[in-house]
Each structure stands twice: as structure tokens, then as C-alpha cells.
Design an enzyme around this catalytic site. Sequence first.
Site: not given
Ligand code: F6P
Length: 384
Positions: A31, A110, A141, A163, A165, A167, A209
Site C-alpha cells: 500500500g 490456460r 513487511d 507503512t 500502520d 507495524d 490491520r
Molecule cells: O497500508 C497498510 C494498509 O493500510 C492496511 O491497514 C490495510 O488493510 C491495507 O493497507 C489496505 O490496502 P488496499 O485496500 O490497498 O488493498
Amino acid sequence: MSKARAAKKPVAQNGTPNPAIRKIGISTGGGDAPGLNAVIRAVVLAAHNHGWECCGIRDGYSGMLSPARYPQGGMIPLNPQSVRGITHLGGTLLGTTNVGHPLHYPTQLRSGKIVERDRSDELVQALGEARIDAVVAIGGDGSLGIAKVLADKGVRVVGVPKTIDNDLDGTVVTFGFDTAVSFATDCLDRLHTTAASHHRIMVVEVMGRYAGWIALAAGVAGSADAVLIPEIPYDLGTVVDKVQKRDRAGAGFSIVVVAEGAMPRGGKASVIEKRLGAMDRLGGAGERVAKALQQTTGKETRHVVLGHLLRGGTPTAADRQISLRFGAAAVRALAEGKSGVMVALDPPTVRYVPLGVATKRMKVVPLDCDTVLTARELGMCLGD
Ligand code: F6P
């Protein structure tokens, strides 16, 4: 003598000379997060100082693994001119993806069936063919796990932790987090006035997440009344008590922040889609809490999902600085002969953490950390 020839010969940490670097490939995966372009700019400018060329790989590694998808080329040559004026821009000029994992690359048979294939060896070969001597892998990650596989296969690679997040383990903070928290806090400020005017409960869902860093930090900064995070499965009754206590005290409204990965005690996170070669898609955590609160309290309750808004926009000054420092430090690491490491913030400095250590476990909110203690001491409900 040209800059390239004058560049210092990199020496590995164990003292053995590394073959000289001439070209760096830059990849942004997963993301997007505010600050990606700033990292790219710093890598390109710092590499230029060493006389090294740079190229960007489109959409994670898809530009190399599926070049046919890119009639304009799967790689973008990058130089100081092409990265001018991008520090403050959100997104990534290279594009990104969270479905093109080289170890689980979705491939259509295919028969039409889609299966996952490990294409990491092809990627190593493609990097060699493109004469890329080292990779700066910018990601979370997933992307740093790929970087570790590349390093294990002999590719020189340095990771940069990204990120919203926050995390990722091994770094005090990832870039993108501060911008996400600042925006979420601004939204909470705005929602306070409308919630108070309508005497409502406002439930605000934010990304997060597996870890509730955004919810917790924004909740504290934005004076939320309850914050529900994945680390603390919630008991709705405690949130109801909090809302009713506030009403008895005359507040008449409440603000509840919910991380998208939050789950009720004994329940599960709200998954809306299971995907092949990609993470499950989450959604609905805030709505679930809002419906339950309205039903139980009888108070009008509305919910709002900040979602991808948190990933967009201009990086804050703090995120720009971290991003630029990370990008420059990644190039410094390569110049010092390091590989298989991630740049990490360890104020007041940056340090290097082995990719294997950085990706070993998720950095979730420790329940005894100062921010959790602060939230509780301020009277915030954390759902337990
Ligand atoms: O960037 C991490 C994150 O924001 C998570 O919190 C979230 O679940 C995920 O990306 C969503 O990503 P996308 O909607 O782009 O698949």
C-alpha cells in the site's frame, strides 16, 4: 575523472571488496504511504553523488516480471531532474501493488484458473539482465520479506520501512505514519463539533490491520472517548457504559475510533473478501460497532471510514524528514558494502537492522506501553 570512476569502491562489512555499484534499482511495494516520493528523491540524489545511475521498477516488481503489461517500459530511468519537486507529493511515481508478490505471483493457466507461482528466480535473473547492481526496496513487511528472499539469493539489497500502520519491527517508526495520524486527528477534531451539535455517537474507522497504532495515536491526540484496536478484543458493554456515563455527565455525544482490524471478544476481524496472492480485504469494523451501539444505547449513531484517505496527501514535515533520511541512509549502507539490512529510525540516529530481524514479527501495540497507559489515565475506554 568522471564521478562514476571516482566513486569509492564499496567494501563489505566483513572487509572483502564488493564489486562496484553502477546502477541501483528502486522498488516501491504494498500500500502506498505519504513519503514514498521523498525516499525515491533522496535515493536518486545520494546515488548521483556516488556516480551511480538509478532506475525505478514499476508497480513493485511487476515492471520486471510482466514487462508486456507496460508498453512504455517496465522501468523508469531516474535522475536528479526527474525527481525534482516531488518531496511533498503523496503516492509513488513508480506505482505500487499489493497483489504482485514474486513468491506468490498470480498467474492465469490456460484453463482460466488463477494459481500462485514463485517467480523469485526469474526476478533475480531479470535484475541481472537489467544490470541492476543493488536494489533499494521500499515497503512494509511483505515487500521487505521479498527483499530478504532477494538478499538470500545473492542480490545486494537495502530495505526502507514504509507503512502508515507503523507495524514494522526494528524501527521506532515507519514513514507515512505521522501523516496518517495527523489527518485522522484533524478528522476527529471536525467530527467533535458535528457529533456535539447532533448529540450523536460518531464512530470513526481508521486503517490498522493487525496493529492499532493509528487508532491509538489519533484517538489520544483527537480526544476520542473510546478506541478499539486489534490488540484488545473489545467488549461492547464497556463502550456502552462509557457513552452512557458521558451522557449522564451532560456531554450528550461520544467519539469512538475503531481500527479496521478490531474484533469483538471471542469474534473475528471483519473480512469482506478473501484474495489469492494477497491479504484478505478488511472492511466494516466501524459499521459493526456503530450498529451495535445504536441498538444498545438507542442513541443516533453514524459511522465514517477514513480508509484510504489516510494514505493520500502531502507528507507532514516529520514524514518528509524521515523519508529523506531513510533514502540517504539506504544509499550510505550500500556504499559501506551493507546488504540484507533495513534502515531503521533509532532517534537521534538511523541504524541498520537485518531484514530477517525486521520481518520476523509484527510490531503491535504493547499493552503496557506509555500511550496505552496515558489513554487509560485520561479516562479513555479501550474496550476491555
Ligand atoms: O497500508 C497498510 C494498509 O493500510 C492496511 O491497514 C490495510 O488493510 C491495507 O493497507 C489496505 O490496502 P488496499 O485496500 O490497498 O488493498
